[in-house]
Structures are given as C-alpha cells and as structure tokens.
Design a protein around this motif. Structure first.
Motif, short mmCIF file in Angstrom:
data_model
loop_
_atom_site.label_atom_id
_atom_site.label_comp_id
_atom_site.label_asym_id
_atom_site.label_seq_id
_atom_site.Cartn_x
_atom_site.Cartn_y
_atom_site.Cartn_z
N ALA A 69 0.83 -1.21 0.00
CA ALA A 69 0.00 0.00 0.00
C ALA A 69 0.86 1.25 0.00
O ALA A 69 0.57 2.22 -0.72
N ILE A 70 1.92 1.25 0.78
CA ILE A 70 2.81 2.42 0.82
C ILE A 70 3.52 2.61 -0.52
O ILE A 70 3.66 3.72 -1.01
N GLY A 71 3.95 1.51 -1.12
CA GLY A 71 4.60 1.60 -2.43
C GLY A 71 3.65 2.12 -3.50
O GLY A 71 4.02 2.97 -4.32
N ALA A 72 2.41 1.63 -3.50
CA ALA A 72 1.43 2.10 -4.47
C ALA A 72 1.11 3.57 -4.25
O ALA A 72 0.97 4.34 -5.21
N ARG A 73 1.02 3.98 -2.99
CA ARG A 73 0.74 5.39 -2.69
C ARG A 73 1.87 6.28 -3.20
O ARG A 73 1.64 7.34 -3.78
N ARG A 74 3.10 5.85 -3.01
CA ARG A 74 4.24 6.64 -3.47
C ARG A 74 4.27 6.72 -5.00
O ARG A 74 4.55 7.76 -5.57
N LEU A 75 3.95 5.61 -5.66
CA LEU A 75 3.89 5.64 -7.12
C LEU A 75 2.77 6.55 -7.59
O LEU A 75 2.92 7.25 -8.60
N HIS A 76 1.63 6.56 -6.90
CA HIS A 76 0.55 7.47 -7.25
C HIS A 76 0.98 8.92 -7.08
O HIS A 76 0.59 9.79 -7.87
N ASP A 77 1.80 9.20 -6.07
CA ASP A 77 2.30 10.56 -5.86
C ASP A 77 3.16 11.02 -7.03
O ASP A 77 3.24 12.21 -7.32
N GLY A 110 2.61 10.03 -10.11
CA GLY A 110 1.81 9.98 -11.33
C GLY A 110 1.81 8.64 -12.03
O GLY A 110 1.45 8.55 -13.20
N ARG A 111 2.20 7.57 -11.34
CA ARG A 111 2.22 6.23 -11.93
C ARG A 111 1.20 5.34 -11.23
O ARG A 111 0.81 5.61 -10.11
N THR A 112 0.81 4.27 -11.89
CA THR A 112 -0.12 3.34 -11.27
C THR A 112 0.61 2.41 -10.31
O THR A 112 1.83 2.23 -10.40
N GLY A 113 -0.15 1.80 -9.42
CA GLY A 113 0.43 0.86 -8.48
C GLY A 113 0.94 -0.41 -9.13
O GLY A 113 1.72 -1.15 -8.54
N TRP A 114 0.49 -0.67 -10.35
CA TRP A 114 0.96 -1.86 -11.08
C TRP A 114 2.45 -1.83 -11.34
O TRP A 114 3.07 -2.86 -11.61
N TRP A 115 3.06 -0.65 -11.28
CA TRP A 115 4.52 -0.56 -11.47
C TRP A 115 5.27 -1.31 -10.37
O TRP A 115 6.45 -1.61 -10.52
N LEU A 116 4.61 -1.63 -9.26
CA LEU A 116 5.27 -2.41 -8.21
C LEU A 116 5.69 -3.78 -8.71
O LEU A 116 6.65 -4.37 -8.21
N LEU A 117 4.98 -4.29 -9.70
CA LEU A 117 5.31 -5.61 -10.24
C LEU A 117 6.67 -5.64 -10.93
O LEU A 117 7.26 -6.70 -11.08
N ILE A 118 7.18 -4.47 -11.34
CA ILE A 118 8.50 -4.45 -11.98
C ILE A 118 9.58 -4.83 -10.97
O ILE A 118 10.68 -5.24 -11.35
N GLY A 119 9.27 -4.73 -9.70
CA GLY A 119 10.21 -5.14 -8.66
C GLY A 119 10.50 -6.64 -8.69
O GLY A 119 11.47 -7.09 -8.09
N LEU A 120 9.66 -7.40 -9.37
CA LEU A 120 9.89 -8.84 -9.48
C LEU A 120 10.99 -9.18 -10.49
O LEU A 120 11.49 -10.30 -10.48
N PHE A 169 11.86 10.08 -7.19
CA PHE A 169 11.32 11.23 -7.91
C PHE A 169 10.40 12.04 -7.03
O PHE A 169 9.66 11.50 -6.20
N ASP A 170 10.42 13.36 -7.22
CA ASP A 170 9.56 14.23 -6.45
C ASP A 170 8.11 14.07 -6.91
O ASP A 170 7.84 13.69 -8.04
N SER A 171 7.19 14.37 -6.04
CA SER A 171 5.77 14.28 -6.38
C SER A 171 5.42 15.30 -7.45
O SER A 171 5.92 16.43 -7.45
N VAL A 172 4.56 14.89 -8.37
CA VAL A 172 4.10 15.80 -9.41
C VAL A 172 2.94 16.61 -8.85
O VAL A 172 2.38 16.28 -7.81
N GLU A 173 2.58 17.64 -9.55
CA GLU A 173 1.43 18.44 -9.13
C GLU A 173 0.18 17.57 -9.20
O GLU A 173 0.25 16.39 -9.44
N ASP A 174 -0.96 18.17 -9.04
CA ASP A 174 -2.21 17.41 -9.04
C ASP A 174 -2.27 16.47 -10.24
O ASP A 174 -1.94 16.84 -11.36
N ASN A 175 -2.66 15.22 -9.98
CA ASN A 175 -2.79 14.25 -11.05
C ASN A 175 -4.10 13.49 -10.87
O ASN A 175 -4.93 13.85 -10.04
N GLN A 176 -4.29 12.42 -11.63
CA GLN A 176 -5.55 11.68 -11.59
C GLN A 176 -5.79 11.00 -10.25
O GLN A 176 -6.91 10.58 -9.96
N TYR A 177 -4.76 10.90 -9.41
CA TYR A 177 -4.91 10.24 -8.12
C TYR A 177 -5.16 11.22 -6.98
O TYR A 177 -5.32 10.82 -5.85
N GLY A 178 -5.15 12.52 -7.27
CA GLY A 178 -5.43 13.51 -6.26
C GLY A 178 -4.39 14.61 -6.23
O GLY A 178 -3.47 14.66 -7.05
#
Length: 89
Positions: A36-44, A46-56, A71-80
């Motif tokens: 959940a923390i990894g997905a939240r950081r990826l959302h910050d 501007g990426r989807t949580g599915w990018w966590l699978l690249i860790g495999l 990477f620094d957080s982007v401005e407002d995006n589709q996740y908030g």
C-alpha cells in the motif's frame, strides 16, 4: 517508514533468540502495508500501483522502483492533489 524500524528490531530479536518464526510472521504481517505504501508513493509520482510488479524483475526492477520512489511528487494528477503541496491560507 517507522514500520521498517520495527521490522529490523524484530529481525534482531529473532536472530538473538535463534528462531525465525517471528521474522516470518512479521514479514507476512507487513506485506500488505508495504504494498500500500509503495502504491501510494507511485501514485504521488503519477504512476499506477501496477509498477510495483516491476520489482519482481531481478536487479533491474529494484533499481527502477528506487528511481521512481525518489522522484519528487508531481502536481495534481488523476490520483489527487500533491501531498507535499502547501495549501495557501
């Protein structure tokens, strides 16, 4: 990131006791919050949580995730809105 400190403490205690059941249970307990923390950081960023699978992917996947997490957080995006943005009073 305090959960990582608790995890390290549990591993040290588990190593002193000589059993690995504590670290196994702790690892399984922290799996969902870590994802959940990894997905939240990826959302910050501007990426989807599915990018966590690249860790495999051995070696390269972990490096790519590390770069994405740094990477620094982007401005407002589709996740908030940007969580580090300071609201104007």
């Amino acid at each position: 990131m305090f959960y990582v400190l608790f995890y390290i403490g549990a591993v040290i205690v588990d190593g002193i006791l000589g059993t690995f059941i504590i670290s196994l249970l702790f690892s399984l307990t922290l799996l969902i919050p870590s994802l959940a923390i990894g997905a939240r950081r990826l959302h910050d960023t501007g990426r989807t949580g599915w990018w966590l699978l690249i860790g495999l992917v051995p070696l390269i996947g972990g490096i790519v995730l590390l770069v994405f997490f740094i990477f620094d957080s982007v401005e407002d995006n589709q996740y908030g809105p940007n969580p580090k943005a300071v609201p104007l009073a």
